[in-house]
Structures are given as structure tokens and as C-alpha cells.
Design an enzyme around this catalytic site. Structure first.
Site, PDB file in Angstrom:
ATOM      1  CD  GLU A  44      -2.747   0.906   2.633  1.00  0.00           C
ATOM      2  OE1 GLU A  44      -3.765   1.604   2.742  1.00  0.00           O
ATOM      3  OE2 GLU A  44      -2.406   0.062   3.503  1.00  0.00           O
ATOM      4  CE  LYS A 113      -7.323   1.012   3.371  1.00  0.00           C
ATOM      5  NZ  LYS A 113      -6.092   1.220   4.181  1.00  0.00           N
ATOM      6  CB  CYS A 174      -4.540  -2.287   4.037  1.00  0.00           C
ATOM      7  SG  CYS A 174      -3.710  -2.505   5.637  1.00  0.00           S
ATOM      8  CB  SER A 356      21.176   0.042  35.049  1.00  0.00           C
ATOM      9  OG  SER A 356      20.150  -0.882  34.709  1.00  0.00           O
ATOM     10  N   GLY A 357      22.686  -2.882  34.258  1.00  0.00           N
ATOM     11  CA  GLY A 357      22.751  -4.248  34.759  1.00  0.00           C
ATOM     12  C   GLY A 357      21.396  -4.800  35.130  1.00  0.00           C
ATOM     13  CG  ASP A 360      13.265  -2.415  32.028  1.00  0.00           C
ATOM     14  OD1 ASP A 360      12.692  -3.460  31.683  1.00  0.00           O
ATOM     15  OD2 ASP A 360      12.810  -1.644  32.887  1.00  0.00           O
TER      16      ASP A 360
END
Length: 731
Positions: A44, A113, A174, A356-357, A360
Site C-alpha cells: 500500500e 480504498k 489493507c 545499569s545491569g 530493561d
């Protein structure tokens, strides 16, 4: 047998880059023709790129699209092959999202569309008009600069299909596939055998099955060949289009493209037997009956035969087992491909991540490592485009190129552990080990000196000395001390990203990566303008629960074994002092678990629940272990912190969209950011419901007591006294 070879494609287009887009459209057509296909379907709005957004309102965008189409029609690209090409078209004073069907250097038909995508991440009604004349083709006057060059003044425009000598072909765009009454239903009854769906569908965790079920269902009960084409890659926004172009025959998938790939162009080809479609339709009595009383859909006749007769050299494609990625693989590959597109198209030389360890930031690091692995693998497979981009970004010379993902990571990935007196040796060590496994250029920095300088300045200005809560300070002091550390890390990250390349004689700049997950954003458990503020965030709409599953998966499948230890560690911000009797934990700070946050997020966004509706839903879900009063307290606690922190979503780092309950304010979750955080009306209604529910509970218990007393032949007076009491006792 009527044998037909068809081709659909994944294209990695870039919004508003007409040179790039035109080149890739031409290459995809050439590849389809080389494969022997007589129909080629593109995604599209492939000429402009799907993500142009308000650029669609500019006349230049439409004019440039026509210029690109003219370039295609003047060459031999469409000789002997039907090409469906997506672009915006202005008719009169309306702008339409169209598929332009071209064949033998002519435009055969333009299909606008009819049902626009206008929810979630989609705003098509802002830029386009839906075609309302359902079963009508009208005459469309081509722009003069087009008509003069292709010797064609007008073309049929609207809802219709192309009738070739041997088959009928139609376009579907779509969103129309998912509409309650999709166009392909009437088209099938009108004899259309080949459906071409041009799509711009973005990735979302666990979404592919929904898409494929819709495509399979389109031909399972009514027969047909369904071609599906999609964008693949980052075309300039938060979305990653995940390809997976496919071809389905009578409900069976016979060809499937990749869902995550670094390729700019991927062609999916299948050999289909149209007689199999006719045979299935002829065997379904209800189809025959409905076809005999169908609504007539107009058509355009083309005196050309597309199919070939029985030929042993042309074997029909067989059904395939559908390829699905598990959610952990989706988290690994989707954001990795998105990061690669963003990196190579932004002009940046690499990424910098405050590591940071914790779970996340370690997830983000693993995703960058996965990206490096994908690049090296694709180069080994012979992709010259990926190789050229990698040489440029990695600053390779003398014919060298990446052959090892760790070596490649060293050239484009900085990780920085910004420790303070509150950081533990465990997190520091985990960050270092993970950086070594990935291959990043790792730095260990102490921010205590900068924190002390700011606190001294504050004390000089105010005469006040701040203390943490564990040392007798107030909540305000405690929060202020945490925010100072968090914001210093953001400032330091951007400084290092701009200057470290210069220090190491590398060209360009580095993009700062954020690492805040969707649950923390929903709750507002982040400092405004801390390390969650970055250039881009690959995990910003992924839940903590999914990230922990990803870490366990990546420890084995990506080869970063230290991720297992990181996942097992309890989440903590490490912004307060560690004491023998106190250790800061995220879930304790938030007053809710990450699992609960995922539930709140889904109810709030996906199921559109306000406080009262959420309370009712959770009474059903949690009623076996929590009283209505306890459920009410949890709902109120969530909505209080959601609303007072909603302002943070206005400056949230642009994040890879992966989850349907993302609270991201600017594009996806359109809600205000100034609330009455007491929710007086809603919370009062919840209190009334709690009283009613607990009152009913008391009454039910009393009824049980009464029945028990009667069955034992006594206690009548006691029962009467209980029955006449206040049903709300104890509220």
C-alpha cells in the site's frame, strides 16, 4: 489446468524518498518478471511510503507519485505483467488512497480504498477520503503530464475488477480485508479468482496469527487466490512493518515471505491452478445459490490471456506449514531490524546505552547485539546492500567488512554503567559481563562527584541539606535525591554520545537508546528527563513480563548467558541507599506488581475500561482471592498514579510500537494529560458498588445461617434478629 504464476513482495520503503522507493519498485517488478510471474503486487502507498502522514496533504507528494508512475509506464517494466502499484490520487477535490493497475504500459484501472484504517496507529481519514460508490466505475481524467506521455486520456476509477480472457483479477486494500463485509465477498460471487491485497500493516506482538487467519478465511469458504503484500522495515516512524507477504489458494498458504529481515526487497512467488478455484466453488451449493443472485460489480475487459495450459514444467505450489515466531523471537528480531533501519537512515555512526545491569537496559543491549548478529549473517548470505551499509557505519577500510558480530558491535555500540554510592557491585558486574559478551565498548563511570556538587550548590542556595527517607528524610527529599541521580545520567549520556566518537577518532554521532518498558510508562514509574529520555527506545511498548521471557530466551539463543542472572535478579532502581533492613525494589515502590500493571494496561486501552468498568472486570478476575474492597483499593491506586504521571507521556522517547496497550501520548494513546487525580465521581461509584457487593455478601451469609438454623429445628429468634439487622454492617 489454467496455471498462473504470481508474485507479491515485501518492500522496505522510506516515506518521502521517491528515488529509493521508485528504484525498489522497479527492482521488484524485474525480479517478478525474471521468476516468470504475470502478476506483481506491491504494498500500500509504495510510491510515497506509507508513513508520510501530513505530507499526504501536500500537492507535491501526489505530483511526485504521478511522476514516478510515469517513469515506470514509459519503460518496459509493465510489459506482459499486471502490476498493482500503490499511491495517492486526487480526483476532483478528494484525495484517495489507491491501487493503480498497470499492464503493457497502460493504466487499466484505478481502485480507490473504500474502508480506511482510522484507529490505533492509523489516521487515514485525516488524509484520505473513502470511495463511497460501492459498485461503480467512473471516468477519471489523467493528469495532462501523464496522458501526453502514455497516450491515454482517461481510465476507469472506482470499485471494479479486471476481466482477462481466462480469469478475473481484483484489488483489495489493507483494512478492507478486516471489514465486517469485505469487498472480496461480492467479488468472488462475480467470478473474481485472484485477489490482490496491498497492505501497510505494522508489527505487534502476537498479531501475525490474526492477520493470516483473515487472509486464509478470505478464500477458505469461497475459493480463490489471495495475494498479500506488505511493507517491511522502518519507513520513518515508531512503527516496524513486518512483511510476511504471502499467497493463499483455497485457504492454504502456498508461499510465505519473511516477517523480519534486513533485505530491502523480497519477492514471494507461487504457481497456482485456477481450475482448482473453479472446482471448489462449483462444489459449494451455497456459493452457487448466492452467486446466482449476486450484486453486479462492474469490470474492465482486457483482451489478454494470463494463464498457461497444462505443462509439466510448471508444477502448482504445494501448501506450506505457516512460519510463526514465538513472542521472544519477535522481541529479538523486530526491534533489531527497526534499529538497523533507523541507524543506517539517520546518518548516525552507532548507539550509546546507559547499561545499569537491570532487566530493561540489558534487554536493549541484547537487542543491539542481535542486530549485529543479523547484519553479519546477512552479509555472509551475500546481501551487498547490507554489506555496504555496514562498511559505512562501521568505518571499515581497505576492503574489510564485518565478519564477527562482537567485533562489529565494538565499532558502533557504547555501553556506560553510571554508578553511584547506591549502586551494588552485583549490577556493576552484570553490566560488565554482558557488555563483554555482546562486544560493546564499555565504560564504568561514577556520578557521585557530580551529585555532590549539585547537592552542595542546593545547600548553599537554600541552607537545606537533603536526606534519604531511610536516614530520616521526608518523601520530598527522598524523591529529589533520586531525581538528581536519574537526570544526571541523562545529561551524561547525551554528552558521551556526541563526544566519544570524537575522542576515538570516529566520524559522526551516536544515538542515545532509552530503556523504559511499557508498564513503567503506564504507571509513570520513571523520572521525567532521566535515562528514559533518549533518541529512540526499542522496548518502550514491551511489557516487563514479556521482557523477562525474552531475557531467558536470549540467554540461550543469542549466546548471552549472563542474561539469565539478570532476569533472576529482583527489579530495582538503585537510587536509594542499601541498608541492612532496607533494599529498594520497584514493585514495592510502585505499590503494584508488573503482572498487575499488564492487566491494568490491557483493560484500560484494549478493553476501553474506565475506573468503574475496570473494577467490575477485576472483581470477576480476582474475586477468588481478593475482596471487592481490596480490588477497589488497587484500581484507585492505579488510576491515581496513572493520572498524576500522564504528563510524562507527552515527552516519552519515541518507541518501537509492539504492544496494543502502549500509553504513548503523541500518536497512539490520545488522552489528556491533566486529570483530576481524585476521580471523585468514578471512585464514588466504585465505593457504592463495594457497599452493595459487601451488603449482598452479608445478606447471603445471613440466609445461609437462617437455612442452617431451620434445618436444625431451632434458633428462630436469632435468625429473625440477624435478618432484621443492617445489611451494611462492617462497611
Amino acid at each position: 489446468m489454467r496455471l498462473l504464476k504470481v508474485a507479491t513482495c515485501n518492500l522496505n520503503q522510506w516515506a518521502m524518498d521517491f528515488d529509493c522507493n521508485l528504484k525498489q519498485i522497479k527492482e521488484s517488478i524485474s525480479m517478478a518478471k525474471q521468476a516468470g510471474a504475470v502478476i506483481r503486487l506491491g504494498p500500500e502507498l509504495e510510491v510515497t511510503g506509507y508513513g508520510c502522514e501530513d505530507h499526504f496533504l501536500e500537492l507535491d507528494t501526489v505530483s511526485h507519485a504521478w511522476e514516478c508512475l510515469k517513469d515506470i509506464l514509459l519503460g518496459d517494466w509493465t510489459d506482459g505483467i499486471l502490476c498493482s502499484i500503490g499511491m495517492p490520487v486526487i480526483k476532483g477535490s478528494e484525495r484517495y488512497n489507491c491501487q493503480v493497475l498497470c499492464f503493457n504500459r497502460k493504466i487499466i484501472m484505478i481502485r480507490p480504498k473504500m474502508w480506511l484504517a482510522n484507529d490505533g496507529n492509523y489516521r487515514e481519514l485525516r488524509w484520505f477520503t473513502a470511495w463511497k460508490q460501492k459498485d461503480q466505475l467512473v471516468d477519471f481524467q489523467l493528469p495532462i503530464e501523464i496522458s501526453e506521455h502514455i497516450s491515454q486520456k482517461s481510465v476507469p476509477f472506482g470499485n471494479g475488477f479486471i476481466q482477462f480472457l481466462d480469469t478475473a483479477v481484483a484489488a483489495e486494500v489493507c483494512e478492507e480485508l478486516y471489514s465486517p463485509v469485505p469487498p472480496h465477498a461480492d467479488l468472488a460471487l462475480n467470478g473474481v479468482e485472484v485477489f490482490m491485497n496491498a497492505s501497510g500493516s505494522h508489527h505487534q506482538l502476537r498479531k501475525l496469527d490474526i492477520r493470516l487467519r483473515a487472509i486464509i478465511g478470505a478464500t477458505h469458504t469461497r475459493g480463490g487466490v489471495y495475494m498479500y503484500s506488505n511493507h517491511q522495515g522502518c519507513d520513518g516512524s515508531r512503527l516496524y512493518y513486518d512483511g510476511c507477504s504471502c499467497i493463499v489458494v483455497n485457504g492454504d498458504v502456498v508461499a510465505q515471505g519473511s516477517q523480519f529481515s534486513l533485505k530491502d526487497i523480497e519477492i514471494v512467488v507461487a504457481q497456482v491452478d485456477l481450475d482448482a478455484v473453479a472446482s471448489l466453488r462449483g462444489s459449494i451449493s451455497s456459493f452457487q445459490e448466492q452467486a446466482s443472485r449476486k450484486t453486479i460489480v462492474p469490470s474492465v475487459a482486457v483482451p489478454y490471456k494470463l494463464s498457461q495450459s497444462f505443462n509439466l514444467k510448471m508444477c502448482p505450489s504445494s501448501p506450506l506449514e505457516i512460519k510463526y515466531h514465538c513472542p521472544e523471537e519477535e522481541i529479538a528480531f523486530g526491534p533489531s531490524c527497526w534499529l538497523w533501519d533507523y541507524l543506517r537512515r539517520s546518518g548516525a555512526s552507532g548507539f550509546l546505552l546507559p547499561l545499569s545491569g537491570g532487566a530493561d537496559s540489558s534487554s536493549v543491549a541484547a537487542i543491539v547485539g542481535c542486530m549485529c548478529q543479523l547484519v553479519v549473517k546477512e552479509i555472509a548470505n551475500g546481501d551487498e546492500k547490507v554489506k555496504a551499509d555496514a562498511i559505512r557505519i562501521g568505518n571499515y577500510t581497505d576492503g574489510q567488512f564485518p565478519t564477527d558480530s562482537r567485533e562489529f558491535a565494538k565499532r558502533l555500540f557504547y555501553t556506560v554503567f553510571m554508578g553511584s554510592e547506591n549502586s551494588s557491585e552485583a549490577t556493576k558486574s552484570r553490566a560488565k559481563v554482558l557488555a563483554d559478551e555482546i562486544g560493546s565498548w564499555h565504560l564504568d563511570v561514577s556520578i557521585d562527584g557530580v551529585v555532590s556538587a549539585l547537592l552542595s550548590l542546593f545547600q548553599t542556595l537554600t541552607g537545606k541539606r537533603l536526606r534519604y527517607k531511610v536516614d530520616g528524610g521526608s518523601n520530598i527529599e527522598n524523591l529529589g535525591l533520586q531525581n538528581i541521580q536519574a537526570r544526571i545520567r541523562m545529561v551524561l549520556a547525551f554528552m558521551l554520545a556526541s563526544l566519544l566518537p570524537w575522542v576515538h577518532n570516529k566520524p559522526g554521532f551516536y544515538l542515545v537508546l532509552g530503556s523504559s518498558n511499557v508498564d513503567e510508562a503506564l504507571r509513570g514509574y520513571l523520572t521525567k528527563y532521566d535515562c528514559s529520555s533518549a533518541d529512540i527506545n526499542p522496548i518502550g511498548s514491551i511489557s516487563k513480563q514479556d521482557l523477562r521471557s525474552f531475557l531467558r530466551w536470549a540467554a540461550t539463543h543469542l549466546g548471552y548467558s549472563s542474561l539469565a542472572d539478570i532476569e533472576a535478579a529482583p527489579p530495582t532502581a538503585e537510587l536509594e541507599p542499601i541498608r541492612a533492613n532496607y533494599s529498594q525494589l520497584d514493585e514495592v515502590d510502585m505499590g503494584m506488581t508488573y503482572e498487575e500493571l499488564s492487566v491494568y494496561g490491557r483493560l484500560r486501552k484494549i478493553f476501553r475500561c474506565g475506573p468503574v468498568s475496570m473494577f467490575k472486570n477485576l472483581c470477576y478476575r480476582w474475586g477468588a482471592r481478593l475482596t471487592p474492597l481490596e480490588v477497589a483499593d488497587k484500581v484507585k491506586h492505579f488510576f491515581k498514579y496513572y493520572s498524576i504521571n500522564r504528563h510524562k507521556m507527552t515527552v516519552l522517547t519515541p518507541s518501537y510500537h509492539a504492544e496494543s496497550y502502549s500509553p504513548e501520548d503523541n500518536r497512539f494513546d490520545l488522552r489528556q494529560f491533566l486529570y483530576n487525580a481524585r476521580w471523585p465521581y468514578q471512585f464514588r461509584k466504585i465505593d457504592e458498588l463495594v457497599q452493595e457487593l459487601d451488603g449482598n455478601k452479608v445478606a447471603i451469609e445471613e440466609d445461609h445461617e437462617k437455612l442452617g438454623a431451620i434445618s436444625h429445628g431451632g434458633g428462630g429468634m436469632g435468625v429473625a434478629a440477624a435478618g432484621s439487622g443492617n445489611p451494611n454492617v462492617g462497611i
